[in-house]
Design an enzyme around this catalytic site. Sequence first.
Site, PDB file in Angstrom:
ATOM      1  CE  LYS A  73      -4.385  -1.666   1.838  1.00 56.30           C
ATOM      2  NZ  LYS A  73      -5.464  -1.421   2.797  1.00 56.30           N
ATOM      3  CG  ASP A 109      -9.063   0.856   3.254  1.00 58.38           C
ATOM      4  OD1 ASP A 109      -9.857   0.072   2.711  1.00 58.38           O
ATOM      5  OD2 ASP A 109      -7.855   0.594   3.442  1.00 58.38           O
TER       6      ASP A 109
HETATM    7  P1  NAP Z   1      -1.935  -2.769  11.316  1.00 60.57           P
HETATM    8  O1  NAP Z   1      -1.510  -1.651  10.430  1.00 60.57           O
HETATM    9  O2  NAP Z   1      -1.011  -3.920  11.516  1.00 60.57           O
HETATM   10  O3  NAP Z   1      -2.304  -2.146  12.761  1.00 60.57           O
HETATM   11  C1  NAP Z   1      -2.653  -2.969  13.839  1.00 60.57           C
HETATM   12  C2  NAP Z   1      -3.150  -2.130  15.016  1.00 60.57           C
HETATM   13  O4  NAP Z   1      -3.583  -3.022  16.037  1.00 60.57           O
HETATM   14  C3  NAP Z   1      -2.080  -1.231  15.636  1.00 60.57           C
HETATM   15  O5  NAP Z   1      -2.675  -0.071  16.147  1.00 60.57           O
HETATM   16  C4  NAP Z   1      -1.551  -2.121  16.770  1.00 60.57           C
HETATM   17  O6  NAP Z   1      -0.972  -1.386  17.844  1.00 60.57           O
HETATM   18  C5  NAP Z   1      -2.842  -2.762  17.242  1.00 60.57           C
HETATM   19  N1  NAP Z   1      -2.608  -4.029  17.934  1.00 60.57           N
HETATM   20  C6  NAP Z   1      -2.214  -5.200  17.402  1.00 60.57           C
HETATM   21  N2  NAP Z   1      -2.098  -6.146  18.348  1.00 60.57           N
HETATM   22  C7  NAP Z   1      -2.419  -5.546  19.512  1.00 60.57           C
HETATM   23  C8  NAP Z   1      -2.485  -6.000  20.871  1.00 60.57           C
HETATM   24  N3  NAP Z   1      -2.197  -7.256  21.201  1.00 60.57           N
HETATM   25  N4  NAP Z   1      -2.867  -5.115  21.833  1.00 60.57           N
HETATM   26  C9  NAP Z   1      -3.170  -3.830  21.495  1.00 60.57           C
HETATM   27  N5  NAP Z   1      -3.130  -3.351  20.229  1.00 60.57           N
HETATM   28  C10 NAP Z   1      -2.754  -4.195  19.254  1.00 60.57           C
HETATM   29  O7  NAP Z   1      -3.291  -3.442  10.804  1.00 60.57           O
HETATM   30  P2  NAP Z   1      -4.470  -2.734   9.971  1.00 60.57           P
HETATM   31  O8  NAP Z   1      -4.260  -2.953   8.518  1.00 60.57           O
HETATM   32  O9  NAP Z   1      -4.634  -1.341  10.452  1.00 60.57           O
HETATM   33  O10 NAP Z   1      -5.731  -3.643  10.378  1.00 60.57           O
HETATM   34  C11 NAP Z   1      -6.299  -3.586  11.682  1.00 60.57           C
HETATM   35  C12 NAP Z   1      -7.587  -4.405  11.694  1.00 60.57           C
HETATM   36  O11 NAP Z   1      -8.561  -3.819  10.846  1.00 60.57           O
HETATM   37  C13 NAP Z   1      -7.417  -5.842  11.206  1.00 60.57           C
HETATM   38  O12 NAP Z   1      -8.192  -6.703  12.012  1.00 60.57           O
HETATM   39  C14 NAP Z   1      -7.987  -5.823   9.814  1.00 60.57           C
HETATM   40  O13 NAP Z   1      -8.544  -7.071   9.426  1.00 60.57           O
HETATM   41  C15 NAP Z   1      -9.082  -4.785   9.954  1.00 60.57           C
HETATM   42  N6  NAP Z   1      -9.389  -4.123   8.691  1.00 60.57           N
HETATM   43  C16 NAP Z   1     -10.686  -4.163   8.261  1.00 60.57           C
HETATM   44  C17 NAP Z   1     -11.016  -3.534   7.078  1.00 60.57           C
HETATM   45  C18 NAP Z   1     -12.444  -3.577   6.619  1.00 60.57           C
HETATM   46  O14 NAP Z   1     -12.686  -3.269   5.438  1.00 60.57           O
HETATM   47  N7  NAP Z   1     -13.394  -3.910   7.474  1.00 60.57           N
HETATM   48  C19 NAP Z   1     -10.045  -2.859   6.328  1.00 60.57           C
HETATM   49  C20 NAP Z   1      -8.732  -2.842   6.793  1.00 60.57           C
HETATM   50  C21 NAP Z   1      -8.407  -3.493   7.984  1.00 60.57           C
HETATM   51  P3  NAP Z   1       0.587  -0.926  17.804  1.00 60.57           P
HETATM   52  O15 NAP Z   1       0.646   0.296  16.953  1.00 60.57           O
HETATM   53  O16 NAP Z   1       0.897  -0.660  19.221  1.00 60.57           O
HETATM   54  O17 NAP Z   1       1.355  -2.093  17.215  1.00 60.57           O
END
Ligand code: NAP
Length: 277
Positions: A73, A109
């Site tokens: 991305k 998004d």
């Molecule tokens: P990402 O960039 O990897 O970010 C992950 C986030 O989750 C960060 O803020 C991270 O905190 C936090 N996190 C992970 N493990 C954690 C834990 N054990 N305790 C507390 N915080 C934790 O991932 P992303 O792409 O943003 O995706 C996040 C979620 O959104 C995923 O579940 C994904 O499937 C979902 N999503 C859904 C859509 C949709 O269309 N519905 C679209 C995109 C993503 P740190 O910064 O501290 O690491």
Amino acid sequence: MASAVTGSTRLAAVIGDPVRHSRSPAMFNAAFEACDLDWVYTAFEVPEGRAVAATDAMRALGIAGLSVTMPHKAAVIDGLDELTDGARALGAVNCITNAEGHLTGHNTDGAGFVASLRRAGVEPAGLSAVVLGAGGAARAVIHALGEAGAEGVAVANRSADRAELAAALATTGRPLPMGDLPEALGTAGLLVNATSLGMREGDAPVVDPRHLHPDLVVSDLVYQPLETPLLAAAEAAGCRTVDGLGMLLHQAAIAFELITGLPAPFEAMASAAGFGA
Ligand code: NAP
């Protein structure tokens, strides 16, 4: 999908790694069929480091549109001619359109998230929001809530430095120390879980259910499972809930419109996404 692929069939695809699990081919091919378009959509497994090779191929082969997922991305930006304001602000692209070799990077998004709220009857303008998380999905949501006129966007994240950077994406954004979450939830109108917590079996709700109240709309971006521990707790607390499927569908529908120039057949895309009724 067109009933027969011919020499004039147009091509669109998703690039990513991993990508074989993507629901985009099912959604887009159902949309092409519903609109009677001679188009086909597939998935290309493009390894990390090869995003610009993929955009060069897009120009060379005349691929009409690409969806972009992990890990490309940000890296794909180097291969593009133009970015929308939103994609530039986020430093992330999830959709590329091709106008005779001129490639434009978009990010659908955040707009997809806001559209999913509105489809559920929730207007973000004037709402005070709390967003949990500061990764790619959170950043898109924070930026979009700011653009949609949310009164305030408080961002809480495990890594506080990332919360500060993400909060700056909304004019009304501010970082929220984790310890201040209970108080902020007390006056908030919208809570969004944009962390990946809730995906694994046994995950606890991402906030203490005692801090949920019926005036709070609770949205979870996690869509596998659709009913997360947070949404289950929110329903029990009498909150209106918005699951992650709406954002997934709307970001794809907006990408369909950008790539084809036609209104998206939303219901056809929704039933093809594979989440049942
Ligand atoms: P990402 O960039 O990897 O970010 C992950 C986030 O989750 C960060 O803020 C991270 O905190 C936090 N996190 C992970 N493990 C954690 C834990 N054990 N305790 C507390 N915080 C934790 O991932 P992303 O792409 O943003 O995706 C996040 C979620 O959104 C995923 O579940 C994904 O499937 C979902 N999503 C859904 C859509 C949709 O269309 N519905 C679209 C995109 C993503 P740190 O910064 O501290 O690491």
